[in-house]
Design a protein around this motif. Structure first.
Motif, PDB file in Angstrom:
ATOM      1  N   MET A   8      49.232  43.915  27.738  1.00 35.50           N
ATOM      2  CA  MET A   8      49.971  43.292  28.826  1.00 35.50           C
ATOM      3  C   MET A   8      49.158  42.104  29.352  1.00 35.50           C
ATOM      4  O   MET A   8      48.007  42.249  29.713  1.00 35.50           O
ATOM      5  N   LEU A   9      49.737  40.963  29.395  1.00 33.11           N
ATOM      6  CA  LEU A   9      49.098  39.780  29.957  1.00 33.11           C
ATOM      7  C   LEU A   9      49.540  39.633  31.408  1.00 33.11           C
ATOM      8  O   LEU A   9      50.685  39.911  31.759  1.00 33.11           O
ATOM      9  N   THR A  10      48.617  39.190  32.239  1.00 30.04           N
ATOM     10  CA  THR A  10      48.931  38.976  33.653  1.00 30.04           C
ATOM     11  C   THR A  10      48.082  37.823  34.174  1.00 30.04           C
ATOM     12  O   THR A  10      47.100  37.433  33.556  1.00 30.04           O
ATOM     13  N   THR A  11      48.448  37.310  35.334  1.00 30.13           N
ATOM     14  CA  THR A  11      47.700  36.217  35.952  1.00 30.13           C
ATOM     15  C   THR A  11      46.944  36.730  37.163  1.00 30.13           C
ATOM     16  O   THR A  11      47.229  37.817  37.683  1.00 30.13           O
ATOM     17  N   VAL A  12      45.989  35.936  37.627  1.00 28.50           N
ATOM     18  CA  VAL A  12      45.233  36.306  38.826  1.00 28.50           C
ATOM     19  C   VAL A  12      46.176  36.440  40.020  1.00 28.50           C
ATOM     20  O   VAL A  12      46.069  37.373  40.815  1.00 28.50           O
ATOM     21  N   SER A  13      47.123  35.525  40.145  1.00 26.77           N
ATOM     22  CA  SER A  13      48.041  35.584  41.286  1.00 26.77           C
ATOM     23  C   SER A  13      48.903  36.851  41.233  1.00 26.77           C
ATOM     24  O   SER A  13      49.226  37.424  42.280  1.00 26.77           O
ATOM     25  N   GLU A  14      49.245  37.317  40.045  1.00 19.96           N
ATOM     26  CA  GLU A  14      50.007  38.561  39.937  1.00 19.96           C
ATOM     27  C   GLU A  14      49.150  39.774  40.305  1.00 19.96           C
ATOM     28  O   GLU A  14      49.621  40.700  40.954  1.00 19.96           O
ATOM     29  N   ILE A  15      47.887  39.763  39.889  1.00 22.93           N
ATOM     30  CA  ILE A  15      46.969  40.852  40.237  1.00 22.93           C
ATOM     31  C   ILE A  15      46.817  40.948  41.748  1.00 22.93           C
ATOM     32  O   ILE A  15      46.787  42.029  42.324  1.00 22.93           O
ATOM     33  N   CYS A  16      46.751  39.810  42.418  1.00 20.48           N
ATOM     34  CA  CYS A  16      46.535  39.787  43.869  1.00 20.48           C
ATOM     35  C   CYS A  16      47.760  40.225  44.668  1.00 20.48           C
ATOM     36  O   CYS A  16      47.680  40.353  45.887  1.00 20.48           O
ATOM     37  N   LYS A  17      48.863  40.456  44.026  1.00 20.76           N
ATOM     38  CA  LYS A  17      50.059  40.972  44.703  1.00 20.76           C
ATOM     39  C   LYS A  17      50.159  42.488  44.582  1.00 20.76           C
ATOM     40  O   LYS A  17      51.107  43.086  45.062  1.00 20.76           O
ATOM     41  N   ASP A  39      40.805  39.176  44.816  1.00 17.62           N
ATOM     42  CA  ASP A  39      40.143  38.261  43.896  1.00 17.62           C
ATOM     43  C   ASP A  39      39.719  39.023  42.656  1.00 17.62           C
ATOM     44  O   ASP A  39      39.761  40.250  42.620  1.00 17.62           O
ATOM     45  N   ILE A  40      39.280  38.289  41.668  1.00 20.10           N
ATOM     46  CA  ILE A  40      38.795  38.879  40.424  1.00 20.10           C
ATOM     47  C   ILE A  40      37.429  38.285  40.123  1.00 20.10           C
ATOM     48  O   ILE A  40      37.214  37.083  40.292  1.00 20.10           O
ATOM     49  N   LEU A  41      36.518  39.139  39.680  1.00 20.12           N
ATOM     50  CA  LEU A  41      35.177  38.713  39.305  1.00 20.12           C
ATOM     51  C   LEU A  41      35.106  38.644  37.782  1.00 20.12           C
ATOM     52  O   LEU A  41      35.424  39.616  37.096  1.00 20.12           O
ATOM     53  N   ILE A  42      34.718  37.499  37.260  1.00 21.88           N
ATOM     54  CA  ILE A  42      34.666  37.296  35.818  1.00 21.88           C
ATOM     55  C   ILE A  42      33.220  37.045  35.391  1.00 21.88           C
ATOM     56  O   ILE A  42      32.524  36.225  35.987  1.00 21.88           O
ATOM     57  N   ASP A  43      32.789  37.783  34.371  1.00 22.16           N
ATOM     58  CA  ASP A  43      31.463  37.584  33.793  1.00 22.16           C
ATOM     59  C   ASP A  43      31.548  36.386  32.848  1.00 22.16           C
ATOM     60  O   ASP A  43      32.194  36.462  31.802  1.00 22.16           O
ATOM     61  N   THR A  44      30.908  35.289  33.213  1.00 22.59           N
ATOM     62  CA  THR A  44      31.024  34.065  32.413  1.00 22.59           C
ATOM     63  C   THR A  44      30.253  34.145  31.093  1.00 22.59           C
ATOM     64  O   THR A  44      30.564  33.411  30.169  1.00 22.59           O
ATOM     65  N   GLU A  45      29.270  35.040  31.016  1.00 17.64           N
ATOM     66  CA  GLU A  45      28.528  35.175  29.763  1.00 17.64           C
ATOM     67  C   GLU A  45      29.340  35.924  28.704  1.00 17.64           C
ATOM     68  O   GLU A  45      29.354  35.542  27.543  1.00 17.64           O
ATOM     69  N   THR A  46      29.984  36.999  29.119  1.00 22.00           N
ATOM     70  CA  THR A  46      30.770  37.794  28.164  1.00 22.00           C
ATOM     71  C   THR A  46      32.229  37.348  28.124  1.00 22.00           C
ATOM     72  O   THR A  46      32.979  37.795  27.265  1.00 22.00           O
ATOM     73  N   ARG A  47      32.627  36.526  29.090  1.00 17.64           N
ATOM     74  CA  ARG A  47      34.008  36.046  29.213  1.00 17.64           C
ATOM     75  C   ARG A  47      34.994  37.196  29.406  1.00 17.64           C
ATOM     76  O   ARG A  47      36.104  37.178  28.902  1.00 17.64           O
ATOM     77  N   LYS A  48      34.563  38.214  30.154  1.00 16.24           N
ATOM     78  CA  LYS A  48      35.417  39.375  30.418  1.00 16.24           C
ATOM     79  C   LYS A  48      35.535  39.595  31.918  1.00 16.24           C
ATOM     80  O   LYS A  48      34.657  39.214  32.695  1.00 16.24           O
ATOM     81  N   THR A  49      36.628  40.223  32.310  1.00 12.82           N
ATOM     82  CA  THR A  49      36.827  40.572  33.714  1.00 12.82           C
ATOM     83  C   THR A  49      35.861  41.693  34.072  1.00 12.82           C
ATOM     84  O   THR A  49      35.822  42.725  33.395  1.00 12.82           O
ATOM     85  N   ALA A  50      35.091  41.494  35.132  1.00  9.63           N
ATOM     86  CA  ALA A  50      34.085  42.473  35.530  1.00  9.63           C
ATOM     87  C   ALA A  50      34.590  43.399  36.636  1.00  9.63           C
ATOM     88  O   ALA A  50      34.277  44.589  36.644  1.00  9.63           O
ATOM     89  N   ALA A  51      35.372  42.868  37.580  1.00  7.82           N
ATOM     90  CA  ALA A  51      35.793  43.678  38.728  1.00  7.82           C
ATOM     91  C   ALA A  51      36.933  42.996  39.475  1.00  7.82           C
ATOM     92  O   ALA A  51      37.195  41.809  39.285  1.00  7.82           O
ATOM     93  N   ILE A  52      37.584  43.787  40.321  1.00  7.79           N
ATOM     94  CA  ILE A  52      38.510  43.215  41.294  1.00  7.79           C
ATOM     95  C   ILE A  52      37.869  43.365  42.665  1.00  7.79           C
ATOM     96  O   ILE A  52      37.088  44.282  42.899  1.00  7.79           O
ATOM     97  N   ILE A  53      38.168  42.433  43.545  1.00  5.82           N
ATOM     98  CA  ILE A  53      37.592  42.418  44.891  1.00  5.82           C
ATOM     99  C   ILE A  53      38.697  42.672  45.898  1.00  5.82           C
ATOM    100  O   ILE A  53      39.767  42.070  45.842  1.00  5.82           O
TER     101      ILE A  53
END
Length: 101
Positions: free
Chosen positions: A1-10, A27-41
């Motif tokens: 399932m693909l989603t956007t940050v704005s959809e996650i925040c709803k 918000d969403i925390l993204i690990d720039t080294e691994t290019r993966k989502t790390a957490a939601i805030i």
């Protein structure tokens, strides 16, 4: 399932262990080294209408997320409820001390 940050925040964040609703993902925390989502805030709730700042932000690791549905995010964590309840109790203690003598 693909989603956007704005959809996650709803979406509301709910703990499947005890049914606690923590509010909406902010918000969403993204690990720039691994290019993966790390957490939601989840931003801390305002204390006394925001006059006394807000509670601590809550970070939920992506590994704690059980399911992202159409309108809800289910998480499974034991420690999150304790942090949330501590933030809630500040307002209760303040109002009790301020209005009840």
């Amino acid at each position: 399932m693909l989603t956007t940050v704005s959809e996650i925040c709803k979406k509301e964040v709910v703990n499947v262990l005890d049914g606690t609703c923590f509010g909406f993902a902010d918000d969403i925390l993204i690990d720039t080294e691994t290019r993966k989502t790390a957490a939601i805030i989840i931003r801390g709730k305002p204390k006394f209408f925001g006059f006394f700042g807000s509670g601590e932000d809550i970070s939920v690791g992506w590994d704690k997320i059980e399911k992202v549905g159409e309108d809800i995010i289910l998480v499974k964590t034991e420690n999150l409820g304790k942090i949330y309840n501590e933030n809630e109790s500040f307002l209760k203690k303040f109002l009790k001390n301020f209005f009840i003598k």
